[in-house]
Design an enzyme around this catalytic site. Sequence first.
Site, PDB file in Angstrom:
ATOM      1  N   GLY A  90       0.970  -1.251   0.040  1.00  0.00           N
ATOM      2  CA  GLY A  90      -0.318  -0.180   0.288  1.00  0.00           C
ATOM      3  C   GLY A  90       0.826   1.123   0.220  1.00  0.00           C
ATOM      4  O   GLY A  90       1.757   1.210   0.656  1.00  0.00           O
ATOM      5  N   CYS A  91       0.148   2.014  -0.330  1.00  0.00           N
ATOM      6  CA  CYS A  91       0.867   3.410  -0.095  1.00  0.00           C
ATOM      7  C   CYS A  91       1.341   4.340   0.752  1.00  0.00           C
ATOM      8  O   CYS A  91       2.689   4.522   1.072  1.00  0.00           O
ATOM      9  CB  CYS A  91       0.727   4.742  -1.140  1.00  0.00           C
ATOM     10  SG  CYS A  91      -1.368   5.174  -1.163  1.00  0.00           S
ATOM     11  N   TYR A  92       0.057   4.029   2.133  1.00  0.00           N
ATOM     12  CA  TYR A  92       0.973   4.307   3.075  1.00  0.00           C
ATOM     13  C   TYR A  92       2.211   3.826   3.686  1.00  0.00           C
ATOM     14  O   TYR A  92       2.543   3.571   4.072  1.00  0.00           O
ATOM     15  CB  TYR A  92       0.007   4.872   4.268  1.00  0.00           C
ATOM     16  CG  TYR A  92      -1.069   6.036   3.818  1.00  0.00           C
ATOM     17  CD1 TYR A  92      -0.771   7.116   4.323  1.00  0.00           C
ATOM     18  CD2 TYR A  92      -2.302   5.445   3.261  1.00  0.00           C
ATOM     19  CE1 TYR A  92      -1.809   7.897   4.161  1.00  0.00           C
ATOM     20  CE2 TYR A  92      -3.489   7.367   3.476  1.00  0.00           C
ATOM     21  CZ  TYR A  92      -2.602   7.987   3.664  1.00  0.00           C
ATOM     22  OH  TYR A  92      -3.879   9.161   3.523  1.00  0.00           O
TER      23      TYR A  92
END
Lengths: 342, 342, 342, 342
Positions: A145-147
Amino acid sequence: MAVRAAVAGASGYAGGELLRLLLTHPEVEIGALTGNTNAGQRLGALQPHLLPLADRVLEPTAPEVLAGHDVVFLALPHGQSAAVAEQLGDEVLVIDMGADFRLKDAADWEAFYGSPHAGTWPYGLPELPGGRAALEGSKRVAVPGCYPTAVSLALFPAYAAGLAEAEAVVVAASGTSGAGKSPKPHLLGSEVMGSMSPYGVGGGHRHTPEMIQNLSAAAGERVTVSFTPTLAPMPRGILATCSAKAKPGVTAESVRAAYEKAYADEPFVRLLPEGQWPATASVYGSNAVQVQAAHDTAAGRIVVISAIDNLTKGTAGGAVQSMNIALGLDETTGLSTIGVAP
Amino acid sequence: MAVRAAVAGASGYAGGELLRLLLTHPEVEIGALTGNTNAGQRLGALQPHLLPLADRVLEPTAPEVLAGHDVVFLALPHGQSAAVAEQLGDEVLVIDMGADFRLKDAADWEAFYGSPHAGTWPYGLPELPGGRAALEGSKRVAVPGCYPTAVSLALFPAYAAGLAEAEAVVVAASGTSGAGKSPKPHLLGSEVMGSMSPYGVGGGHRHTPEMIQNLSAAAGERVTVSFTPTLAPMPRGILATCSAKAKPGVTAESVRAAYEKAYADEPFVRLLPEGQWPATASVYGSNAVQVQAAHDTAAGRIVVISAIDNLTKGTAGGAVQSMNIALGLDETTGLSTIGVAP
Amino acid sequence: MAVRAAVAGASGYAGGELLRLLLTHPEVEIGALTGNTNAGQRLGALQPHLLPLADRVLEPTAPEVLAGHDVVFLALPHGQSAAVAEQLGDEVLVIDMGADFRLKDAADWEAFYGSPHAGTWPYGLPELPGGRAALEGSKRVAVPGCYPTAVSLALFPAYAAGLAEAEAVVVAASGTSGAGKSPKPHLLGSEVMGSMSPYGVGGGHRHTPEMIQNLSAAAGERVTVSFTPTLAPMPRGILATCSAKAKPGVTAESVRAAYEKAYADEPFVRLLPEGQWPATASVYGSNAVQVQAAHDTAAGRIVVISAIDNLTKGTAGGAVQSMNIALGLDETTGLSTIGVAP
Amino acid sequence: MAVRAAVAGASGYAGGELLRLLLTHPEVEIGALTGNTNAGQRLGALQPHLLPLADRVLEPTAPEVLAGHDVVFLALPHGQSAAVAEQLGDEVLVIDMGADFRLKDAADWEAFYGSPHAGTWPYGLPELPGGRAALEGSKRVAVPGCYPTAVSLALFPAYAAGLAEAEAVVVAASGTSGAGKSPKPHLLGSEVMGSMSPYGVGGGHRHTPEMIQNLSAAAGERVTVSFTPTLAPMPRGILATCSAKAKPGVTAESVRAAYEKAYADEPFVRLLPEGQWPATASVYGSNAVQVQAAHDTAAGRIVVISAIDNLTKGTAGGAVQSMNIALGLDETTGLSTIGVAP
């Protein structure tokens, strides 16, 4: 001989960014592009910035369309990747940009996603300890995921070096493209311009268990993460402000040394010179991660800030980087640390 | 053998964008980088998005620093290019990204710039009639202004085809990077975010005579231009809305045909499919020009809209394109029509 | 005794802005608030900036709900106002913020809106010649469109004074709230931030006949308008750049004099001092109109620029101003010329 | 009888916002307006959104100019307030919008500001325990910093109720107006649009000791604060994400109860309904504070988020609120909880 790549879900933001990168990847030939509701449309109407592909037409996401490629990228809504991957066969490299195969713990998956766990694939964050080895030669990759990309790269060196207590606090600001292209009222330009707002506060965001998974592995103990994501008035970028209590004896020098060691040879992660802090504008459109760490002696905390482009290193660039490793190409092929600024 | 390029004025927005492009240009090796007030500073502190050049240090803009290069790009304040160019010798390719050598008419220069005319160099807009021929083998190039690039490419086909009356009306919106990096109160983020404002209204903008020069050449008669630039709340991009009265007998078909003919073989200019209009986001960071034209029969006008990135096609990309032609390289080397969006 | 006001369509941007103004209007008591799909919801969830009304619940837009008010504001989709107005009776002041009753020419209506013409109501732009008289004591008001407000106030003085030829060219930039709160892909924050884009080019925008109606009335002859609207990356504001060929003998002084005369006594329109130009930030949230005019002698055109807040003077503030006149209150009651900046 | 108010420093953002509020304050008459470098200029050139004051001319900040007013607001650079205040006499209400008189601890002042401590004035945050009493009848007020306003109101109820451990972690995003109107390169629109960036990381921001002062007073013990401010691409607003470890036995219900109790009767602080979170857009231009709290049981932390307008409640609105109390007026006079949105 070119690597032939298909993209399932080419009309969204992740798919568009992936195509932007694949267009200049010297080893890749872009094959089938698929969509669901958008099948039959010209890509030029959906991704007007990708002029070289403007006349390509989206096909349906069907096995016969995706067959015959060396790599298939899946940019599908959560829960749809497993069925598509099964039909593709074991010899095809399948890179899932969705969440389906990121978590190792089935209970975590079910608690946060509310559906049966589809399994776990090699995790596409090569900078983590052992990260590259897990990807070499693999035929399946779960893109982080990006986070979790931004947060894990900010904090794992502190945990791997034993500098930080096992309770992390993270507040991250993301550009709106992280929320996707489906039109919803709170994502309208009128709503987001001029506004900062939080969401998923209090532990509810689905990226939380993924961060915990990564940081706990680095620390060798269970790390808790208090994670607050916020929506920022910009199209791209994540700025993650991460902190944890410093263990006894930690100094500014030991913090700096841990990060210098972790990132000395990393092609995409740059520990900035002391005194310079990351900004999302500096990594706009690039696969770079900018990191800086400080030791707040008054508060007794290590504070680490990272900046990434959520669509590039946080999604599509990370996917290409993992593809390169899985295929035995140079890891940096087709990727850049040059941002588009101002 | 690599082309060795120096950049005088590497700390500003034009210089930074040029370096972003040169970093991925396969034939170019980046040589000396100079600044004036910033000489002695690390580029990483001034252009934090250019990670591969972060440890380069700016040198002063002096003849001995700029000597020994095949190409020297000048990104200097108006009026400083002539003196530097003279010292470089005739065998060096000098590409001026400033205004000094754009205008043919000395009286125009003096009226708009208030200083003696330095001369006229071959004009770096290859898409204009005869544009490429003027650049091939040249050792001097005057890069067009950002607005004249957008406006000339929007309107010259209509004038070259004899479709439009000789009075053009142009309203263009530009991102703030067009105003440069010198801090001024009206360019503060607090002032520009959420605001549209005009400047140079009523014929006073210095790019006006340059537009007139280009359009008059295409029309074969003196064309007047009512030009209103506006500052838009975005870092990059120009959207130019241009119109002129249609001559008798003009139809939607004849307008479309003129633009199809003008841009059929242009690598960077894209006439969009009918019904699709340009947006600056689509050309963000790319050298592409998106163009669309309409015939407003009720008002009797041809309306043409173009979108460019003011820093890329409007400045640094245009400079690289002209360099490629002048050096006999493929015109598109190191340039792209792929935007960074969203 | 308070004026009791109902708002039909209180969940959208126009309705929200109207409530913001009515909350501080000293003569108004806010009565029923209605919505369609949102009936039953707390206003606090839909308009979180209107804290004093947070606990009010939307009712359905039904005759029995709207009955018993002195004024009913209609902020409904086009085509729905006539049926609601009929049910309200002739003694109630009905102020339509939609388009249904703005145009006098039924053929224009049908050409641009594709439905039968509902009729024509007194037009709520008091600054136009005869504008106030038409509103005094009226029980029906058609609030002008946001673009026609900005454009008519920019150009009518030039036409009323006989200074301009009957062919106007208008390019206007609008904030995204003008496009409403219904989520559509091209209105997402990810799409609009960092981008300027046109729409309705070539004469197709529905506000075009309304501008023609107003300017032709001022000129005493048919005026054509070439109108290009553009979407700007900001939530609010319209900057209208308007021009027309100057008639023979026009001078900068005669232009200035015409605007000074037109706006000397207008409480909301401010002709700026010479040399100062409007900016939308300066009228943010206010009912003010900032105007400046220039005479471009080289191009032979009068150029006039106006800035308004599309939601305030362009919609809800204009509605309140007309209400004040219709009810015999001081025209400026509850309205302000103070913007919220920066 | 009107309160006659002077504003020293009327050309900056704090001064401009103060004038915006005073213009509609029913008890205030605006007297002298002063500036330093801008003395002699029309306010219309400096604050073009304040049309009713456009023709006022700035005077120098001198004792004879400021004499004869009931209230003098000081919006001066740090360190200049003491000298001006001394000259004004004890019977004049002096409200300092700068930092000079906020801190009680001289050592803190000297450590963070590097100059001798000028003293301590009653602190203008009436919502704090004992806050109102300290202001009633006072002739001196120190307006809190914008970040301390947002953070203290987010966290003091948890500390006052004994729910939180004495180590707070705060990450706050601020609009650019918080950085003032002096032009600096990193505040250019080109730099801030599309970017999030931190500053003062690791404990160095001058607002840190002020937060510690307020929270420690509420807790009855020394509270440490790890504070990271970030610059967000918006003109106004602060979103403060604040957390601390929950003490044993804390529940979601006890957290909610503490905030309900603290803010039940506060006119400007709104604890949002459960499930709704603050957004800076909702308080744009208003004196409201939106607050929401959560108990993250997995991480063991209380997370509280507040949103304010940094220029209104965070500076000028807070100043007016304190003035009202000091003068014995209704505390809400001339202030609003209605935001300007979208």
